[in-house]
Scaffold this motif. Structure first.
Motif: not given
Length: 342
Positions: A229-234, A266-273
């Motif tokens: 991921s390149r999402n800086p927040g994540l 939670e959506r970010m973690f589930l979708s990426v990780l």
């Protein structure tokens, strides 16, 4: 122990070195379980330099505690030129180690390293060879590194010392690398110091390494690559979790600092990780615990505390759920581990 003649093999490629100077000497001290890849990756650039120049630029000898062949982490034994003995001051002495890292801390090994440094010699560690240098008291003022797998255990054993994430570190009298291909990078850097960047670049190409890696290159991939991921927040949230394994930060605090809502995180973690933030954070701590159980003599309670668990019971349940085995049984099976190559 007498020196053998420098090896100057024949080869098709040629790169002249007009002012080679005196032959530079190396000694590689092999300890049981040393990593064959790391050792050979250090020696081969020296051999290639001699072959390319058709001159004895480098000379090396192999040492072991008893002078006999030493079994590597792959089970392949390597013959040595003799037992531990005092070395000429102009010799660069490298301790080649692997798993278990404690093999590098054998008193005869540490004594030779300490004596060589005391009389002005350069010392180094390959893979976990930095353990010998630490035991000899030679890392207090030097930047140093060792393989990332062994850094957590090293920091537990030497809490006053902090290894860097670099592939290798070169100081005036202390040199270390993480092992593996980093051994080649370190040696090519030393060859560049000795005989210039152009010659070193040719050695690098002979190793089929088109780019010469600099000292600032980290051993491990960037976090953004590891988590795809390149999402800086994540990335920032995961980095904060990794920085607080022993003293876990409440998830609410991590979410608030991110600037996102709890549901969005939670959506970010589930979708990426593929995991919730809580499960991912717990997994990081348990993976760290597995590393400590594998590479240290820490007690169960010490490992639990070092990974942010308030009770051994909670830690044991979580460990069993993740790895399918109790930490006590896991530790017992690795009390005499079969060394793994890298």
């Amino acid at each position: 122990m007498t020196d053998s003649l420098p090896l100057v093999p024949q080869g098709a490629a040629f790169f002249p070195v007009e002012t080679p100077g005196e032959t530079r000497k190396y000694a590689f001290l092999l300890v049981p379980g040393f990593t064959l890849l790391a050792f050979s990756s250090a020696v081969e650039p020296l051999r290639i330099a001699n072959q390319l120049s058709q001159q004895p630029l480098y000379q090396w000898r192999l040492l072991s505690e008893g002078g006999a062949a030493v079994a590597s982490s792959s089970g392949i034994s390597v013959c040595t030129d003799g037992p531990l003995a005092a070395l000429p001051r102009d010799t660069r002495l490298f301790v080649c180690s692997g798993n278990p890292a404690a093999a590098a801390a054998a008193e005869p090994v540490v004594a030779l390293v300490r004596a060589h440094a005391r009389f002005g010699g350069t010392v180094g560690g390959i893979c976990t060879g930095a353990v010998a240098l630490a035991k000899a008291g030679l890392l207090d003022r030097a930047s140093f590194t060792l393989h990332w797998e062994n850094q957590p255990a090293f920091c537990e054993d030497f809490p006053e010392l902090t290894p860097t994430p670099a592939m290798f570190e070169i100081a005036a009298k202390v040199m270390t690398c993480g092992g593996g291909a980093a051994s080649t990078d370190m040696m090519i850097s030393l060859i560049a110091q000795d005989h210039g960047a152009e010659f070193a670049a040719m050695v690098s190409e002979m190793c089929l390494r088109k780019v010469m890696v600099g000292v600032d290159a980290a051993q491990r991939s960037a976090l953004s690559v590891l988590i795809r991921s390149r999402n800086p927040g994540l990335i920032a949230m995961v980095a904060r979790m990794k920085a607080h394994l022993e003293d876990p930060v409440p998830l609410a605090e991590i979410v608030t600092a991110s600037g996102y809502s709890r549901r969005h995180v939670e959506r970010m973690f589930l979708s990426v990780l593929g995991e919730t933030p809580g499960d991912f954070y717990r997994g990081l701590r348990l993976d760290h615990a597995r590393n400590l159980l594998s590479t240290t003599e820490m007690t169960l309670i010490e490992v639990a505390v070092a990974c942010g668990f308030s009770t051994v019971a909670h830690f044991s349940r979580s460990f069993r759920a993740r790895f399918g085995v109790a930490p006590t049984k896991f530790n017992r099976t690795l009390s005499a581990p079969a060394p793994q190559p890298r």
